[in-house]
Write a protein that holds these residues in place. Structure first.
Motif, PDB file in Angstrom:
ATOM      1  N   VAL A   1      11.875   5.275   1.912  1.00 52.54           N
ATOM      2  CA  VAL A   1      10.625   4.532   1.750  1.00 52.54           C
ATOM      3  C   VAL A   1      10.939   3.054   1.893  1.00 52.54           C
ATOM      4  CG1 VAL A   1       8.701   3.997   0.208  1.00 52.54           C
ATOM      5  CG2 VAL A   1       9.720   6.293   0.196  1.00 52.54           C
ATOM      6  N   GLY A   2      10.271   2.379   2.819  1.00 57.17           N
ATOM      7  CA  GLY A   2      10.501   0.956   3.040  1.00 57.17           C
ATOM      8  C   GLY A   2      10.160   0.133   1.804  1.00 57.17           C
ATOM      9  N   GLN A   3      10.864  -0.980   1.637  1.00 60.20           N
ATOM     10  CA  GLN A   3      10.673  -1.813   0.453  1.00 60.20           C
ATOM     11  C   GLN A   3       9.227  -2.271   0.316  1.00 60.20           C
ATOM     12  OE1 GLN A   3      13.147  -2.239  -1.784  1.00 60.20           O
ATOM     13  NE2 GLN A   3      11.619  -3.191  -3.116  1.00 60.20           N
ATOM     14  N   GLU A   4       8.592  -2.598   1.463  1.00 58.46           N
ATOM     15  CA  GLU A   4       7.230  -3.115   1.408  1.00 58.46           C
ATOM     16  C   GLU A   4       6.207  -2.040   1.038  1.00 58.46           C
ATOM     17  OE1 GLU A   4       7.867  -1.434   5.457  1.00 58.46           O
ATOM     18  OE2 GLU A   4       9.032  -2.607   4.015  1.00 58.46           O
ATOM     19  N   LYS A   5       6.616  -0.759   1.111  1.00 57.68           N
ATOM     20  CA  LYS A   5       5.700   0.334   0.771  1.00 57.68           C
ATOM     21  C   LYS A   5       6.107   1.057  -0.511  1.00 57.68           C
ATOM     22  CE  LYS A   5       4.293   1.146   5.560  1.00 57.68           C
ATOM     23  NZ  LYS A   5       4.143   2.127   6.660  1.00 57.68           N
ATOM     24  N   ARG A   6       7.181   0.590  -1.143  1.00 59.35           N
ATOM     25  CA  ARG A   6       7.713   1.252  -2.325  1.00 59.35           C
ATOM     26  C   ARG A   6       6.694   1.302  -3.450  1.00 59.35           C
ATOM     27  NH1 ARG A   6      11.018   4.949  -4.014  1.00 59.35           N
ATOM     28  NH2 ARG A   6      12.506   4.233  -2.431  1.00 59.35           N
ATOM     29  N   SER A   7       5.964   0.201  -3.665  1.00 57.06           N
ATOM     30  CA  SER A   7       5.008   0.139  -4.772  1.00 57.06           C
ATOM     31  C   SER A   7       3.927   1.202  -4.634  1.00 57.06           C
ATOM     32  CB  SER A   7       4.378  -1.258  -4.834  1.00 57.06           C
ATOM     33  OG  SER A   7       3.379  -1.303  -5.827  1.00 57.06           O
ATOM     34  N   GLN A   8       3.372   1.349  -3.413  1.00 55.34           N
ATOM     35  CA  GLN A   8       2.307   2.338  -3.228  1.00 55.34           C
ATOM     36  C   GLN A   8       2.850   3.753  -3.334  1.00 55.34           C
ATOM     37  OE1 GLN A   8      -0.776   1.809  -3.382  1.00 55.34           O
ATOM     38  NE2 GLN A   8      -1.466   3.894  -2.969  1.00 55.34           N
ATOM     39  N   PHE A   9       4.078   3.979  -2.853  1.00 50.41           N
ATOM     40  CA  PHE A   9       4.664   5.309  -3.006  1.00 50.41           C
ATOM     41  C   PHE A   9       4.861   5.641  -4.486  1.00 50.41           C
ATOM     42  CE2 PHE A   9       8.413   7.996  -3.632  1.00 50.41           C
ATOM     43  CZ  PHE A   9       7.973   9.154  -3.014  1.00 50.41           C
ATOM     44  N   ASP A  10       5.329   4.670  -5.259  1.00 44.28           N
ATOM     45  CA  ASP A  10       5.503   4.895  -6.696  1.00 44.28           C
ATOM     46  C   ASP A  10       4.176   5.247  -7.357  1.00 44.28           C
ATOM     47  OD1 ASP A  10       8.197   4.395  -6.474  1.00 44.28           O
ATOM     48  OD2 ASP A  10       8.075   2.316  -7.160  1.00 44.28           O
ATOM     49  N   THR A  11       3.103   4.586  -6.916  1.00 44.27           N
ATOM     50  CA  THR A  11       1.767   4.901  -7.446  1.00 44.27           C
ATOM     51  C   THR A  11       1.393   6.341  -7.125  1.00 44.27           C
ATOM     52  OG1 THR A  11       1.005   2.611  -7.287  1.00 44.27           O
ATOM     53  CG2 THR A  11      -0.687   4.331  -7.277  1.00 44.27           C
ATOM     54  N   LEU A  12       1.599   6.728  -5.871  1.00 46.20           N
ATOM     55  CA  LEU A  12       1.262   8.094  -5.460  1.00 46.20           C
ATOM     56  C   LEU A  12       2.093   9.128  -6.215  1.00 46.20           C
ATOM     57  CD1 LEU A  12       0.734   8.178  -1.579  1.00 46.20           C
ATOM     58  CD2 LEU A  12      -0.931   8.584  -3.376  1.00 46.20           C
ATOM     59  N   ARG A  13       3.369   8.856  -6.364  1.00 44.10           N
ATOM     60  CA  ARG A  13       4.242   9.799  -7.070  1.00 44.10           C
ATOM     61  C   ARG A  13       3.775   9.980  -8.516  1.00 44.10           C
ATOM     62  NH1 ARG A  13      10.453   8.383  -7.004  1.00 44.10           N
ATOM     63  NH2 ARG A  13       9.601   6.545  -8.040  1.00 44.10           N
ATOM     64  N   THR A  14       3.392   8.864  -9.146  1.00 41.68           N
ATOM     65  CA  THR A  14       2.888   8.951 -10.524  1.00 41.68           C
ATOM     66  C   THR A  14       1.616   9.782 -10.588  1.00 41.68           C
ATOM     67  OG1 THR A  14       3.843   6.802 -11.074  1.00 41.68           O
ATOM     68  CG2 THR A  14       2.058   7.594 -12.489  1.00 41.68           C
ATOM     69  N   LEU A  15       0.699   9.544  -9.638  1.00 38.94           N
ATOM     70  CA  LEU A  15      -0.566  10.287  -9.613  1.00 38.94           C
ATOM     71  C   LEU A  15      -0.321  11.773  -9.352  1.00 38.94           C
ATOM     72  CD1 LEU A  15      -2.758   7.784  -7.543  1.00 38.94           C
ATOM     73  CD2 LEU A  15      -2.958   8.263 -10.000  1.00 38.94           C
ATOM     74  N   LEU A  16       0.569  12.078  -8.412  1.00 38.20           N
ATOM     75  CA  LEU A  16       0.839  13.473  -8.070  1.00 38.20           C
ATOM     76  C   LEU A  16       1.481  14.233  -9.227  1.00 38.20           C
ATOM     77  CD1 LEU A  16       2.120  12.923  -4.421  1.00 38.20           C
ATOM     78  CD2 LEU A  16       0.196  14.403  -5.055  1.00 38.20           C
ATOM     79  N   ARG A  17       2.181  13.511 -10.109  1.00 44.68           N
ATOM     80  CA  ARG A  17       2.867  14.167 -11.226  1.00 44.68           C
ATOM     81  C   ARG A  17       2.053  14.156 -12.519  1.00 44.68           C
ATOM     82  NH1 ARG A  17       9.169  12.017 -10.639  1.00 44.68           N
ATOM     83  NH2 ARG A  17       9.639  13.101  -8.684  1.00 44.68           N
TER      84      ARG A  17
END
Length: 684
Positions: A79-95
């Motif tokens: 996951v690119g650094q510039e997209k890390r924040s949104q991926f972390d958000t999605l991972r939290t929501l998915l879990r």
């Protein structure tokens, strides 16, 4: 009691906002919307990409033939650094424990499926999955889509095909690009789809260069308001003799036939035909047209852009008149008196998405607020719909053959009977022949002309014509029932052209009002050294066909990937550089030394010494703090020594601690990702 949520994941924030509004998820949170039992978030395109080779083994940080082929056993994503924040958000929501189900609302196609599934799997999610599959972003279409969500497993094949495509492009791109770049000492970007497209462009230029124009001559007779033309004559003397023989003689009508004919309206646009028309009529590149169309889709003014269908589904027939009214409003024209909706509806000719048409929302849109490009593309799409629902264009064609001096001359003319769909087409007026022409009639020859012409070479490729060739390349050798033919897909062709230009293999050159696509010297040289397997459009078409089989579940993904891996292994094992290749890839810069990572040529630029292999990214900076702290400069001779021997001796280095100078040897250390220096004293 815990309130359970359904989590919706869209591809872009703008799409997510439209969906959230319809669902009533109006509370803005960090990286998502919430409300009415829904959580709505987004991916920002590809959140995760396949990892670079060095992620599998540090030695792959350097480009060496002996390390090829690189064939990962288990694939990794980053996951690119510039997209890390949104991926972390999605991972939290998915879990989240209160999320009971996930809805994939990414674009309804191969890439959209891949974008969602990659994030879903990387987050370690195993919750039930549904699929939103819509072709319009209008509120009504979104509501209907959520009322008929489909099981996610229905699209497992689509995901597998997308994943195979991604892995195949990685394998061919990484291995072939490294192999050829190392062998020929410069960056040579090679791709599964890109290289056959480049080969088409290079081949066309070779045909143009080899073309020898041949003169020809035609004799024209003016016969009382009608011009008749003879057949081509290759010898000027023969044409002059015929013209002289016709002077002062009458021409006799041999045949005069009048036939009523009709032309059906053109079908609606799929993405490729729209890109071609926008290039012809407006000069837009394929990528520009796709970008404008995507923006119109997100603004609810057009249906889904990435389609290869030119018809609507049968169940849309009742909605066609309203769409036609919207199209007429967009164009500022009257709608057809009769809308022949059935001739644009054929479910049997629709694949994942129907043809591109304006939405009903377009009728009330403030078109003046749209950027010019979007407005022009929307007008093209609307005109296509207006034409498609019209009756045929009907005309009477008169064909006349006359005889003079023992030779035949002919002319054709048309008379309009019913404009039909041509009422919405800006086409030249047809010329008519005089009336009352009958067999045996004598016509005075009032003037005779000999016209000189030359056979014309093939034309340079434009975006219009290369898209047409990409669509049909290799089709003649494919099975008749092949679903996918040609190079690439409607969704990928624009990006392929842009990558060829960005890689310096193709350039756009304007001639008068036409922009041609021409190969650069590097592009032509690359095709010269590429083996047939990497430039054959037939091979690429076969791969697309096999990806379709993966999607339908008739071919195992492993079998497809085995074929790609075998191709890569054979290429690395068998390929040998073309003799005399240095003539093909000359450098206009002095080579300072070999790159320690890829073996390419390192040349001097204003700020440092760079590897000419742009993918390599090796550089020795002139303003390096290591040297400036010692009040020394990295000179060309010092850089050359570091590259050749891995070390350079420096005298008079200044010490910040003591304020004195000293002599030492600088050792160059490079791990494939970072460059460092080390000082040694004495005879290490």
């Amino acid at each position: 009691m815990i309130l359970l949520y359904q989590l919706v994941i869209a591809e872009k924030p703008s799409v997510a906002m439209s969906i959230a509004k319809v669902l009533g998820a109006t509370a803005r949170k960090e990286g998502h919307m919430e409300g009415a039992g829904w959580l709505v978030s987004w991916c920002v395109g590809h959140l995760a990409e396949l990892a670079e080779p060095a992620a599998y083994d540090p030695r792959y940080g350097k480009w060496r033939r002996e390390d090829l082929p690189i064939l990962p056993e288990s694939w990794r994503f980053t996951v690119g650094q510039e997209k890390r924040s949104q991926f972390d958000t999605l991972r939290t929501l998915l879990r989240r424990e209160d999320v009971s189900e996930v809805v994939n609302a990414c674009d309804a196609g191969r890439e959209g499926e891949l974008i969602f599934r990659t994030a879903y799997h990387l987050a370690g999610c195993a919750k039930p999955m549904k699929r939103l599959w819509i072709s319009s972003m209008e509120d009504g279409a979104i509501r209907e889509g959520f009322a008929s969500l489909r099981p996610g497993r229905d699209y497992d094949g689509l995901h597998q095909a997308a994943l195979c495509r991604q892995k195949a492009d990685w394998l061919v791109g990484i291995n072939a690009t490294r192999l050829f770049s190392v062998l020929y000492n410069r960056t040579l970007n090679i791709g599964r789809v890109m290289s056959p497209t480049l080969a088409l462009i290079v081949q066309r230029e070779a045909e143009i260069a080899a073309f020898a124009p041949e003169p020809f001559y035609t004799v024209e007779l003016d016969c009382g308001g009608m011009t008749v033309t003879g057949e081509r004559i290759s010898v000027k003397k023969d044409a002059s003799a015929l013209a002289a023989a016709c002077e002062g003689h009458a021409a006799t009508i041999q045949t005069a036939e009048r036939r009523e004919k009709s032309e059906k309206p053109p079908a609606l646009y799929d993405l490729t035909t729209l890109q071609r028309e926008a290039n012809r009529a407006l000069g837009y590149t394929a990528q520009q047209t796709l970008d404008y169309l995507q923006a119109l889709y997100e603004k609810k003014l057009c249906t889904y852009p990435r389609t290869d269908s030119r018809f609507l589904t049968d169940d849309m027939e009742s909605a066609v008149p309203a769409l036609v009214s919207a199209a007429a409003a967009v164009c500022g024209l009257d709608a057809p008196g009769e809308v022949l909706a059935s001739q644009v509806c054929n479910s049997g000719k629709v694949t994942d998405h129907h043809a591109v048409v304006p939405t009903r929302s377009a009728a009330a849109a403030d078109l003046s607020a749209l950027p010019l490009g979007e407005r022009e593309v929307l007008r093209l799409v609307s005109l296509a719909l207006l034409r498609a629902v019209c009756p045929p264009y009907r005309y009477a064609e008169t064909a006349v053959v006359v005889e003079c001096a023992g030779h035949s001359f002919s002319a054709k003319g048309k008379v309009l009977l019913d404009a039909g769909w041509r009422a919405y087409a800006e086409l030249p007026q047809d010329a008519a022949l005089p009336g009352g022409l009958t067999e045996g009639m004598q016509l005075p020859v009032e003037a005779v002309r000999v016209k000189t012409g030359k056979t014309a070479p093939p034309k340079h490729f434009t975006e219009d014509s290369i898209l047409a060739s990409m669509e049909t390349a290799g089709a003649g050798d494919m099975p008749e029932d092949a679903e996918r033919r040609g190079i690439g897909t409607p969704a990928t062709r624009a990006a392929i052209l842009e990558k060829l230009v960005a890689s310096g293999l193709v350039e756009r050159k304007k001639a008068k009002k036409i922009t041609n696509l021409l190969p650069t010297q590097a592009g032509s040289s690359l095709v010269t050294v590429l083996p047939e397997a990497l430039q054959s459009p037939l091979l690429t078409a076969e791969w697309e066909q096999r990806l379709g089989e993966v999607e339908r579940g008739t071919l195992a993904p492993e079998d497809f990937m085995d074929g790609i891996a075998a191709l890569v292994r054979d290429l690395v094992r068998d390929y040998q550089p073309v003799s005399g290749w240095k003539v093909l890839f000359p450098s206009d810069r002095e080579t300072i030394g070999p790159c320690p990572r890829c073996g390419g040529a390192v040349t001097e630029s204003k700020k440092g010494f760079f590897c000419e292999n742009r993918e390599c990214r090796f550089v020795l900076w002139k303003d390096s703090k290591f040297f400036s702290a010692k009040k020394k400069q990295l000179t060309k001779s010092a850089a050359a020594s570091l590259l050749k021997a891995g070390r350079v001796k420096l005298t008079g280095c200044w010490s910040e601690k003591t304020g004195k100078t000293y002599d030492a040897t600088v050792i160059l250390e490079d791990d494939g990702e970072r460059t460092n220096y080390k000082l040694v004293f004495g005879h290490e």
